[in-house]
Write a protein that holds these residues in place. Structure first.
Motif, PDB file in Angstrom:
ATOM      1  N   ALA A  31       0.825  -1.206   0.000  1.00 16.84           N
ATOM      2  CA  ALA A  31       0.000   0.000   0.000  1.00 16.84           C
ATOM      3  C   ALA A  31       0.858   1.255   0.000  1.00 16.84           C
ATOM      4  CB  ALA A  31      -0.931  -0.006   1.214  1.00 16.84           C
ATOM      5  N   ARG A  32       2.044   1.162   0.560  1.00 19.04           N
ATOM      6  CA  ARG A  32       2.891   2.344   0.683  1.00 19.04           C
ATOM      7  C   ARG A  32       4.342   1.977   0.394  1.00 19.04           C
ATOM      8  NH1 ARG A  32       5.673   4.991   4.743  1.00 19.04           N
ATOM      9  NH2 ARG A  32       5.658   7.277   4.614  1.00 19.04           N
ATOM     10  N   ARG A  60      10.053   4.465  -4.562  1.00 21.33           N
ATOM     11  CA  ARG A  60       9.337   5.258  -5.567  1.00 21.33           C
ATOM     12  C   ARG A  60      10.313   5.861  -6.578  1.00 21.33           C
ATOM     13  NH1 ARG A  60       7.228   9.626  -3.315  1.00 21.33           N
ATOM     14  NH2 ARG A  60       7.916   9.304  -1.171  1.00 21.33           N
ATOM     15  N   ASP A 115       7.194  -4.183   7.186  1.00 20.77           N
ATOM     16  CA  ASP A 115       6.478  -3.527   6.088  1.00 20.77           C
ATOM     17  C   ASP A 115       7.454  -2.901   5.096  1.00 20.77           C
ATOM     18  OD1 ASP A 115       4.066  -4.267   7.164  1.00 20.77           O
ATOM     19  OD2 ASP A 115       3.709  -2.343   8.158  1.00 20.77           O
ATOM     20  N   ALA A 145       8.015  -3.988   1.158  1.00 19.99           N
ATOM     21  CA  ALA A 145       7.907  -3.001   0.078  1.00 19.99           C
ATOM     22  C   ALA A 145       9.174  -3.017  -0.780  1.00 19.99           C
ATOM     23  CB  ALA A 145       7.675  -1.615   0.653  1.00 19.99           C
TER      24      ALA A 145
END
Length: 889
Positions: free
Chosen positions: A603-604, A610, A665, A669
């Motif tokens: 989700a993140r 990014r 998390d 990711a």
């Protein structure tokens, strides 16, 4: 299948296995009934005269990059392989082999000789096939063709007969380039001109029934025996009274006329009188036609004096005859003078023997009706030539083209489908072998012994290989072809003829684009040749370093219009790059424990995740744009930059603390991002390094929806990954800061692992806030011993500084370094470097060294000189900065 990669990449463990798997999967073989858009390349067929050279390796690398890219992009991609019989080249190789056995083709006879050539073809065809496979070429072997296979031979006959019936093929007596060494006519493009020292003989020709003598100058006294006129300019006052009179031709019993010709004669050159020998000079041949002069050939096919020469000279080689004729002229008092003269001598490209202009009956194609449509197709954009600069050369050739001599006096090749009748003297031209004359019915017919120019059959390659003259599915689907990639040196030899034949027989251009590559030379820019000992064998290179290393090296240097200076350093650099890719992927696979490929995307994502996805999309866009423009080198270099500099040097390094950390998390990711990026990057790399990329990609955990192999996976498209300008700006600043700290460490010799106090002086509060968000990453990556981030504010005294954009990266040096000691160290280094430079400069200033040393040694010394100068400049800059800091402190 294990998910682990071996510790090191060994191409020998990978290449043969993957090539066999690709073949087994049928992935090289497109379906002619497919509804996918077609993309077609027909391979420029290598000659069956030996093995592939580095130029071939470049050709197939570029073509395979394009074919694999299009196949992965959803096209019905056909890359059709084949080989060329290469008439004159192959016959000469086999004749040399026979000579080693004490034989020649005439002793064997035509049938037995051709059996030997077919044996050679089978042997070397198999060798070439293995080489193409070894380079990883994804050609469709099920459609392989040979220019003398049954289907192509039928196509050749069909074309010959149709052109003959249309009045575009005819037979005529003309002057041709004759190779006494190869015993055949050769084209203008197969004549190599070289300047040689020669002589200009001034000979007195007696005017008949007169005491006058007309002095002519010639570079070839031996051909005077075939003179049929002497020409003077009609307005030359010296000779106007002689026009219409005759010359008593020396050494013969013939009389020849004195003619006026303003085209042939320049009254200001030489004596203003020119001997005319229509049977042995191209200009004289045209002069002979204008004045209806006979053409008397005095040389036979072996360039020996024939029965038309006076008996004293018959059987002499032309150069022996020259000496004898000059001696006899001197005895007669007719040799006026001999002057040194530079001659531009034409030699046969194959045999090296001086070419002889020879009067001969040959078969010709009337090409003007074919050439104009071919030129118009490029002018109106139906076919484009890349680089565009070659269009001018193409138009010059096509607009000034002469009829094409297509017959060759060889035995290996397509025998001309024409039968001569002994009864009526007529010629029968037909598709099937003739048993009787089509004109009188006599069975006294024999087939023309000549064969067709190799380029005649090669000119049909784009459509004959697809089944023409039959209306096959392949022809309907894959013609016209998409790209013709070849060397600029055969633009006229081959490309122009394919354009003419394709338009005439198919009604469409044979290809949308002609992509011309330059020459592959050695590292010093010299042409590779066996005599120079600078040939690099692509098979040897691929066996030692791997096919991917050679392919990547060639692709990265394949710029439009630029010759490639090939060095093993380039191949080694590409091997290092592939090892970098391998090691990065191996690291990733070792750190994907617990990763679930079927789980939804996180989700993140963190800023670094990014950033790399955004950079991946930009790299994809750059590769796509380069491939669309057929700029193979730009695509290869964009991938090199992304994978090495951004993915390996930064993202993987920045991801290590996350992968080793406790934040589940963040780790998930990063694992997801790493998998996505490697999947896409390997897809992008596959056309360039198919073996290594396929082996690695097979190990990636991509879930159940993965394609069966990378070769048929989807090629990434721009927009597949989210662009994030904010993340790019942040990480770019981060990289600038880390690089700044590293540069200060290196310049001041502080040691790479030593933590240093760091102050970041941002230009504004917004940048300071951005840096604060990256604090943990900066501290960890730059190895900071205390990090201060401030917007403007005072600079600490005695601090070394670098810039990261508009942010100042400062390292206070108090307690880290003794500036005076550092100045002393730099002074010693400067002195030592200066001494080395002076010694090398003195060496290169010595003319004897430069003139006598091998070129490569001089080149290396000059390169070393430039390196030392750069190092000295860098040391001086460092000293200036340290001196300033010392003064400040």
């Amino acid at each position: 299948m294990s998910n682990e990669l071996n510790k090191a990449y060994d191409h020998r463990d990978v290449e043969a296995a993957w090539y066999a798997r690709w073949i087994e999967g049928g992935w090289f073989t497109p379906d002619a009934d497919s509804d996918k858009p077609p993309f077609t390349i027909v391979i420029p067929p290598p000659n069956v005269t030996g093995s592939l050279h580095m130029g071939h390796a470049l050709t197939v690398t570029i073509q395979d990059v394009l074919v694999r890219w299009k196949r992965m992009s959803g096209f019905n991609a056909l890359w059709l392989p084949g080989t060329d019989h290469a008439g004159i080249a192959t016959q000469m190789v086999v004749e040399r082999r026979l000579a080693e056995e004490g034989l020649d083709r005439f002793a064997l006879g035509r049938e037995k000789f051709l059996e030997r050539v077919w044996e050679w073809k089978d042997q070397y065809h198999a060798r070439i096939t293995k080489q193409i496979e070894a380079l990883g070429c994804s050609v469709d072997w099920t459609r392989e063709r040979f220019t003398m296979d049954e289907g192509l031979s039928r196509a050749v006959r069909e074309v010959f007969v149709r052109l003959y019936e249309e009045g575009l093929i005819y037979r005529d007596d003309r002057l041709v380039n004759w190779s006494p060494g190869c015993q055949t006519v050769i084209s203008d493009l197969e004549v190599v001109y070289e300047e040689r020292d020669g002589f200009l003989w001034h000979i007195a020709y007696p005017v008949a029934d007169s005491d006058e003598r007309l002095v002519v100058a010639t570079t070839r006294p031996e051909t005077m025996l075939g003179d049929t006129a002497v020409a003077v300019h009609p307005e030359d006052p010296r000779y106007q009274h002689l026009i219409g009179k005759e010359i008593a031709l020396p050494l013969t019993d013939r009389r020849i006329p004195i003619v006026a010709d303003a085209i042939l004669v320049d009254p200001t050159f030489g004596t203003g009188a020119v001997k005319v020998t229509p049977a042995h000079d191209f200009n004289d041949f045209e002069t002979g036609k204008r004045h209806e002069l006979p053409a008397i050939a005095v040389l036979d096919s072996f360039a020996k004096m024939n029965e038309n020469a006076p008996e004293a000279y018959r059987g002499l080689d032309r150069f022996e005859a020259r000496k004898a004729i000059v001696a006899d002229l001197e005895k007669l008092g007719l040799l006026v003078e001999i002057k040194p003269h530079k001659n531009n001598v034409g030699t046969c490209q194959r045999s090296g023997v001086v070419v002889e202009p020879m009067l001969s009956k040959q078969w010709y194609v009337r090409v003007e009706p074919l050439a104009k449509p071919a030129a118009d197709a490029v002018r109106d954009g139906r076919t484009r030539i890349v680089p565009e600069s070659w269009e001018k050369t193409y138009f010059h050739w096509m607009d000034n083209i002469r009829d094409w001599c297509i017959s060759r006096q060889l035995w290996w090749g397509h025998q001309i489908p024409a039968w001569h009748c002994a009864a009526c003297g007529e010629i029968t031209v037909q598709r099937e072998d003739a048993a009787a004359c089509a004109h009188c019915g006599s069975d006294q017919v024999t087939q023309d012994e000549d064969v067709l120019d190799t380029w005649f059959s090669s000119g049909l390659w784009p459509f004959s290989t697809l089944g023409w003259p039959d209306e096959t599915k392949d022809l309907a689907t894959f013609y016209p072809t998409s790209v013709m990639e070849t060397g600029f040196d055969i633009l006229f030899f081959w490309v122009a003829r394919m354009m003419m034949m394709g338009l005439h027989f198919m009604g469409e251009v044979p290809f949308d684009t002609v992509l011309l590559h330059a020459m592959v030379r050695d590292e010093h820019g010299q042409k590779m040749s066996k005599t120079k000992g600078n040939v690099i064998d692509p098979l040897d290179v691929s066996q030692e370093y791997g096919a991917d290393s050679l392919r990547m090296a060639l692709a990265s240097m394949a710029g439009h219009g630029r010759d490639i200076k090939m060095s093993m350093r380039h191949v080694e650099s590409s091997r290092n790059y592939i090892n970098k890719v391998w090691n990065a992927c191996r690291f990733a696979l070792l750190n994907l424990e617990g990763f679930d490929a079927e789980a939804p995307a996180p989700a993140r994502l963190g800023v670094v995740d990014r950033w790399i996805l955004s950079r991946l999309d930009r790299a994809t866009e750059a590769v796509d744009a380069a491939l669309q423009a057929l700029s193979i080198n730009d695509a290869a270099n964009a991938l090199y930059q992304f994978f090495w500099s951004e993915l390996c040097d930064w993202y993987i390094e920045l991801s290590k603390p996350v992968l080793y950390g406790e934040d589940a998390d963040a780790k998930a990711a990063t694992q997801w991002t790493l998998t996505q990026v490697l999947d896409a990057a390997l897809r992008l790399l596959h056309p360039f390094i198919p073996f290594a990329s396929e082996e690695i990609w097979a190990k990636l955990p991509l879930g159940d929806a993965r394609p069966p192999a990378l070769i048929v996976a989807d090629f990434p498209k721009p927009g597949d990954f989210a662009r994030d300008d904010e993340a790019e700006a942040g990480v770019e600043l981060l990289m600038g800061v880390v690089t700044g700290v590293r540069n200060i460490r290196g310049e001041l010799n502080l040691g790479g692992g030593r933590p240093v106090p760091t102050v970041l002086r941002a230009p504004d509060a917004e940048t300071a806030a951005l840096l604060e968000g990256l604090r943990a990453v900066i501290e960890r990556t730059a190895r900071c011993d205390g990090l201060t981030i401030q917007a403007q504010g005072d600079r600490p005294k005695g601090a070394a500084m670098q810039l990261a954009g508009t942010t100042e990266v400062l390292v206070p040096l108090a307690g880290l370094i003794d500036l005076n000691e550092e100045l002393g160290r730099l002074d010693k280094a400067i002195g030592k470097t200066q001494k080395s430079l002076e010694q090398l400069t003195k060496k290169l200033a010595n003319p004897r060294f430069v003139e006598n040393a091998p070129d490569e040694i001089v080149a290396k010394d000059r390169a070393r000189q430039a390196e030392i100068e750069a190092a000295l400049d860098k040391l001086a800059q460092s000293r200036a900065r340290i001196e300033a800091l010392a003064a400040e402190g």
